[in-house]
Structures are given as C-alpha cells and as structure tokens.
Design a protein around this motif. Structure first.
Motif, PDB file in Angstrom:
ATOM      1  N   GLU A 225     -14.015  -4.165 -41.011  1.00  0.00           N
ATOM      2  CA  GLU A 225     -14.826  -4.739 -42.081  1.00  0.00           C
ATOM      3  C   GLU A 225     -13.968  -5.061 -43.306  1.00  0.00           C
ATOM      4  O   GLU A 225     -14.126  -6.128 -43.921  1.00  0.00           O
ATOM      5  CB  GLU A 225     -15.951  -3.782 -42.458  1.00  0.00           C
ATOM      6  CG  GLU A 225     -16.916  -4.361 -43.475  1.00  0.00           C
ATOM      7  CD  GLU A 225     -18.100  -3.447 -43.745  1.00  0.00           C
ATOM      8  OE1 GLU A 225     -18.767  -3.633 -44.785  1.00  0.00           O
ATOM      9  OE2 GLU A 225     -18.350  -2.547 -42.928  1.00  0.00           O
ATOM     10  N   THR A 226     -13.064  -4.170 -43.650  1.00  0.00           N
ATOM     11  CA  THR A 226     -12.182  -4.403 -44.801  1.00  0.00           C
ATOM     12  C   THR A 226     -11.266  -5.591 -44.563  1.00  0.00           C
ATOM     13  O   THR A 226     -11.102  -6.461 -45.428  1.00  0.00           O
ATOM     14  CB  THR A 226     -11.337  -3.150 -45.082  1.00  0.00           C
ATOM     15  OG1 THR A 226     -12.202  -2.078 -45.445  1.00  0.00           O
ATOM     16  CG2 THR A 226     -10.335  -3.396 -46.204  1.00  0.00           C
ATOM     17  N   CYS A 227     -10.650  -5.645 -43.384  1.00  0.00           N
ATOM     18  CA  CYS A 227      -9.707  -6.724 -43.072  1.00  0.00           C
ATOM     19  C   CYS A 227     -10.413  -8.069 -42.983  1.00  0.00           C
ATOM     20  O   CYS A 227      -9.918  -9.076 -43.509  1.00  0.00           O
ATOM     21  CB  CYS A 227      -8.984  -6.415 -41.766  1.00  0.00           C
ATOM     22  SG  CYS A 227      -7.865  -5.004 -41.857  1.00  0.00           S
ATOM     23  N   ALA A 228     -11.563  -8.101 -42.307  1.00  0.00           N
ATOM     24  CA  ALA A 228     -12.301  -9.355 -42.184  1.00  0.00           C
ATOM     25  C   ALA A 228     -12.797  -9.825 -43.546  1.00  0.00           C
ATOM     26  O   ALA A 228     -12.734 -11.023 -43.865  1.00  0.00           O
ATOM     27  CB  ALA A 228     -13.471  -9.177 -41.222  1.00  0.00           C
ATOM     28  N   GLY A 229     -13.267  -8.885 -44.367  1.00  0.00           N
ATOM     29  CA  GLY A 229     -13.737  -9.252 -45.702  1.00  0.00           C
ATOM     30  C   GLY A 229     -12.625  -9.841 -46.551  1.00  0.00           C
ATOM     31  O   GLY A 229     -12.831 -10.836 -47.259  1.00  0.00           O
ATOM     32  N   ALA A 230     -11.436  -9.252 -46.476  1.00  0.00           N
ATOM     33  CA  ALA A 230     -10.302  -9.769 -47.243  1.00  0.00           C
ATOM     34  C   ALA A 230      -9.910 -11.159 -46.757  1.00  0.00           C
ATOM     35  O   ALA A 230      -9.650 -12.062 -47.566  1.00  0.00           O
ATOM     36  CB  ALA A 230      -9.121  -8.812 -47.128  1.00  0.00           C
ATOM     37  N   ALA A 231      -9.854 -11.344 -45.439  1.00  0.00           N
ATOM     38  CA  ALA A 231      -9.493 -12.653 -44.889  1.00  0.00           C
ATOM     39  C   ALA A 231     -10.485 -13.723 -45.323  1.00  0.00           C
ATOM     40  O   ALA A 231     -10.100 -14.831 -45.715  1.00  0.00           O
ATOM     41  CB  ALA A 231      -9.406 -12.581 -43.368  1.00  0.00           C
ATOM     42  N   LEU A 232     -11.769 -13.414 -45.272  1.00  0.00           N
ATOM     43  CA  LEU A 232     -12.798 -14.381 -45.653  1.00  0.00           C
ATOM     44  C   LEU A 232     -12.747 -14.694 -47.145  1.00  0.00           C
ATOM     45  O   LEU A 232     -12.847 -15.864 -47.549  1.00  0.00           O
ATOM     46  CB  LEU A 232     -14.180 -13.859 -45.275  1.00  0.00           C
ATOM     47  CG  LEU A 232     -14.501 -13.839 -43.782  1.00  0.00           C
ATOM     48  CD1 LEU A 232     -15.770 -13.039 -43.530  1.00  0.00           C
ATOM     49  CD2 LEU A 232     -14.651 -15.265 -43.246  1.00  0.00           C
ATOM     50  N   ARG A 233     -12.601 -13.673 -47.983  1.00  0.00           N
ATOM     51  CA  ARG A 233     -12.555 -13.900 -49.436  1.00  0.00           C
ATOM     52  C   ARG A 233     -11.377 -14.787 -49.810  1.00  0.00           C
ATOM     53  O   ARG A 233     -11.510 -15.746 -50.571  1.00  0.00           O
ATOM     54  CB  ARG A 233     -12.454 -12.576 -50.193  1.00  0.00           C
ATOM     55  CG  ARG A 233     -13.740 -11.783 -50.259  1.00  0.00           C
ATOM     56  CD  ARG A 233     -13.656 -10.692 -51.318  1.00  0.00           C
ATOM     57  NE  ARG A 233     -12.502  -9.829 -51.153  1.00  0.00           N
ATOM     58  CZ  ARG A 233     -12.463  -8.790 -50.338  1.00  0.00           C
ATOM     59  NH1 ARG A 233     -13.498  -8.504 -49.572  1.00  0.00           N
ATOM     60  NH2 ARG A 233     -11.393  -8.025 -50.269  1.00  0.00           N
ATOM     61  N   TRP A 234     -10.195 -14.458 -49.280  1.00  0.00           N
ATOM     62  CA  TRP A 234      -9.011 -15.223 -49.651  1.00  0.00           C
ATOM     63  C   TRP A 234      -8.991 -16.597 -48.994  1.00  0.00           C
ATOM     64  O   TRP A 234      -8.403 -17.534 -49.540  1.00  0.00           O
ATOM     65  CB  TRP A 234      -7.752 -14.424 -49.342  1.00  0.00           C
ATOM     66  CG  TRP A 234      -7.533 -13.338 -50.342  1.00  0.00           C
ATOM     67  CD1 TRP A 234      -7.800 -12.007 -50.208  1.00  0.00           C
ATOM     68  CD2 TRP A 234      -7.033 -13.501 -51.686  1.00  0.00           C
ATOM     69  NE1 TRP A 234      -7.489 -11.332 -51.358  1.00  0.00           N
ATOM     70  CE2 TRP A 234      -7.012 -12.225 -52.283  1.00  0.00           C
ATOM     71  CE3 TRP A 234      -6.597 -14.601 -52.413  1.00  0.00           C
ATOM     72  CZ2 TRP A 234      -6.576 -12.025 -53.588  1.00  0.00           C
ATOM     73  CZ3 TRP A 234      -6.155 -14.402 -53.716  1.00  0.00           C
ATOM     74  CH2 TRP A 234      -6.153 -13.127 -54.293  1.00  0.00           C
ATOM     75  N   ALA A 235      -9.639 -16.734 -47.845  1.00  0.00           N
ATOM     76  CA  ALA A 235      -9.763 -18.064 -47.237  1.00  0.00           C
ATOM     77  C   ALA A 235     -10.607 -18.975 -48.117  1.00  0.00           C
ATOM     78  O   ALA A 235     -10.274 -20.138 -48.329  1.00  0.00           O
ATOM     79  CB  ALA A 235     -10.363 -17.962 -45.831  1.00  0.00           C
ATOM     80  N   ARG A 236     -11.713 -18.436 -48.659  1.00  0.00           N
ATOM     81  CA  ARG A 236     -12.557 -19.234 -49.551  1.00  0.00           C
ATOM     82  C   ARG A 236     -11.797 -19.568 -50.835  1.00  0.00           C
ATOM     83  O   ARG A 236     -11.933 -20.673 -51.377  1.00  0.00           O
ATOM     84  CB  ARG A 236     -13.842 -18.469 -49.890  1.00  0.00           C
ATOM     85  CG  ARG A 236     -14.731 -18.099 -48.717  1.00  0.00           C
ATOM     86  CD  ARG A 236     -15.290 -19.293 -47.967  1.00  0.00           C
ATOM     87  NE  ARG A 236     -14.352 -19.821 -46.991  1.00  0.00           N
ATOM     88  CZ  ARG A 236     -14.136 -19.295 -45.789  1.00  0.00           C
ATOM     89  NH1 ARG A 236     -14.775 -18.205 -45.421  1.00  0.00           N
ATOM     90  NH2 ARG A 236     -13.281 -19.864 -44.947  1.00  0.00           N
ATOM     91  N   TRP A 237     -11.022 -18.613 -51.324  1.00  0.00           N
ATOM     92  CA  TRP A 237     -10.221 -18.890 -52.522  1.00  0.00           C
ATOM     93  C   TRP A 237      -9.214 -19.986 -52.255  1.00  0.00           C
ATOM     94  O   TRP A 237      -9.048 -20.911 -53.067  1.00  0.00           O
ATOM     95  CB  TRP A 237      -9.505 -17.609 -52.960  1.00  0.00           C
ATOM     96  CG  TRP A 237      -8.606 -17.823 -54.146  1.00  0.00           C
ATOM     97  CD1 TRP A 237      -8.967 -17.826 -55.462  1.00  0.00           C
ATOM     98  CD2 TRP A 237      -7.193 -18.092 -54.119  1.00  0.00           C
ATOM     99  NE1 TRP A 237      -7.871 -18.067 -56.256  1.00  0.00           N
ATOM    100  CE2 TRP A 237      -6.764 -18.242 -55.465  1.00  0.00           C
ATOM    101  CE3 TRP A 237      -6.258 -18.217 -53.089  1.00  0.00           C
ATOM    102  CZ2 TRP A 237      -5.449 -18.509 -55.795  1.00  0.00           C
ATOM    103  CZ3 TRP A 237      -4.928 -18.480 -53.427  1.00  0.00           C
ATOM    104  CH2 TRP A 237      -4.537 -18.633 -54.766  1.00  0.00           C
TER     105      TRP A 237
END
Length: 255
Positions: A225-237
C-alpha cells in the motif's frame, strides 16, 4: 503572443477530429474573433514555421509536435529525477523510471536509497515487457489488440517462477493492472523480486513512462500500500510537470 497561442490552440481543437485544416473563416467563427486579424496572424505563424497553409486552410506544422515530444523527453529526465527522489524518501526502496521500446522496457532514470546493494546501473538496459511491472503499466491504456501487436514476436521465456506463460496469461494480469491503476509483479521478473509501477501520461493523455518501486518480496509485499501510493502520487505529480510550465509544479502532499 497570447493571441497567437490562442489561435494555435483553436487550430488544434478544430482539427482534432482528423480534418486536414481549418480556414480563417472557420477559426473566426470558432473563436468569435475578427477574420482579418486571424488571417494576418496565420500568415505570420506560417512564415515562422508554426502553421502550414494549403489553399485557404491552415493546420499545425509537424514541428510543433516534434518540439512537444522533445520537451516531454527532457522533462521526464529532469522532473523524473525529482519524482524518483521523492519516491525513495517515501518508501526507502530503489525506484526507477522506464519507457517502452518495442516489446521491451528501458530504464531512463533511477534512484536507490543509501546502503543499497545494487550492482551497476539499470539505465539503458532493456528488459522484457511481458514480465516487468513497468511493461504492464506502460501497456495499461492499450487495448488487447494493441498489446497483442506489441508482443506478436515475443518469446514468453520464464524469468521467474510466476512469469506469464503466454499472451493470454499476460492479458489476464494486465486486466488487474487496469482495474487498480498500477501494476504488481510478484516473482515474474526473477525469483524473490517484487515490484509495483504506475503509468505516467503526457499532455496528450497517452502513457509515455512508468514509475517503479522494486525490491525483495519479503520487504516490498508487506508495504504494498505504501509503495503503490507513492508511485501513484508521484506519477500524478510528474504528469502535472509534463503539462505545466517549468518550475510550476511542487511535490505532492505526503499521505
């Protein structure tokens, strides 16, 4: 300059449906602007190479698309580094930015945490898309026929205990990626390796790269959950960076 950019944007909008060009009269009606003013602006932009004129119609010059592609590639490598640094800070794991070339993925940027035991660099090294988290993320917006065309000549050789056996197997896993919005690769690339990746879309809304978090299954799986959340947040950024003026985007809010 502002008026000129407005005309270019309107020209792109009016030809988006596949029209070969739009007349000054058509642009005038679309924009609610004076026809003679638009005609003069188009003449100047044609001289500068931004617009092509054929008969009475105008269309965007291919040069604009080439410039946009070049700018996107540059922003991926510069702002992509910032995204990777943020992901490493958020997860404490090795993070990568990859693109699709043929039926392989290629790393164009990477960041590893202090004390990483990674030997050498993955930058520039191709890897089969069918057993890569990056490959699934990069193909997530393609339909099944497009994916089949990309992998038409691919030999689905095993790289780990869970490598997809064939195209149908890959498509089943890809459907899960589409539903989640990010990919999960569990010992598909090599034994003991676990990774997630989120797609990054450019100004056209097309997937051009993927941000990855990669590491040992024993460590990454429990913090999915932590890794996927980070990937998604930074992908949107990063997507915001590809669509915004340089320096306009700040880092995403932490979860």
């Amino acid at each position: 300059m502002g008026r000129g950019l407005d005309i270019l944007e309107a020209l792109a909008q009016t030809t988006a449906g596949g029209l070969l060009g739009t007349s000054p009269a058509g642009l005038s009606k679309h924009m609610g602007r004076d026809r003679s003013q638009i005609s003069r602006s188009l003449a100047v932009m044609a001289e500068e190479g931004y617009v092509l004129r054929a008969s009475r119609n105008a269309s965007l010059n291919w040069r604009l698309y080439a410039d946009a592609q070049e700018l996107t590639a540059h922003r991926l490598r510069t702002d992509g580094q910032t995204a990777l640094e943020g992901m490493v800070e958020d997860t404490g794991e090795s993070c990568y930015l990859g693109v699709l070339i043929g039926d392989t993925t290629v790393t164009i940027a990477e960041r590893v945490p202090p004390g990483s035991n990674q030997v050498g660099s993955w930058i520039g090294r191709p890897y089969p898309a069918y057993c890569s988290d990056c490959g699934q993320a990069l193909l997530s917006d393609a339909d099944d026929a497009e994916v089949a065309a990309v992998l038409a000549r691919t030999d689905f050789a095993p790289h780990g205990p869970n490598t997809p056996a064939d195209l149908d197997d890959f498509l089943r896993r890809l459907e899960g990626t589409r539903r989640r919005g990010y990919s999960i690769v569990d010992e598909e690339a090599e034994p003991g390796l676990y990774s997630v990746a989120a797609p990054v879309r450019d100004f056209r809304g097309e997937v051009v790269s993927a941000l990855q978090v990669v590491g040992p299954k024993a460590r990454i799986a429990p913090m999915l959950e932590t890794c996927a959340g980070a990937a998604l947040r930074w992908a949107r950024w990063l997507e915001g960076c590809l669509q915004a003026p340089p320096g306009a985007a700040s880092g995403p809010a932490r979860a």
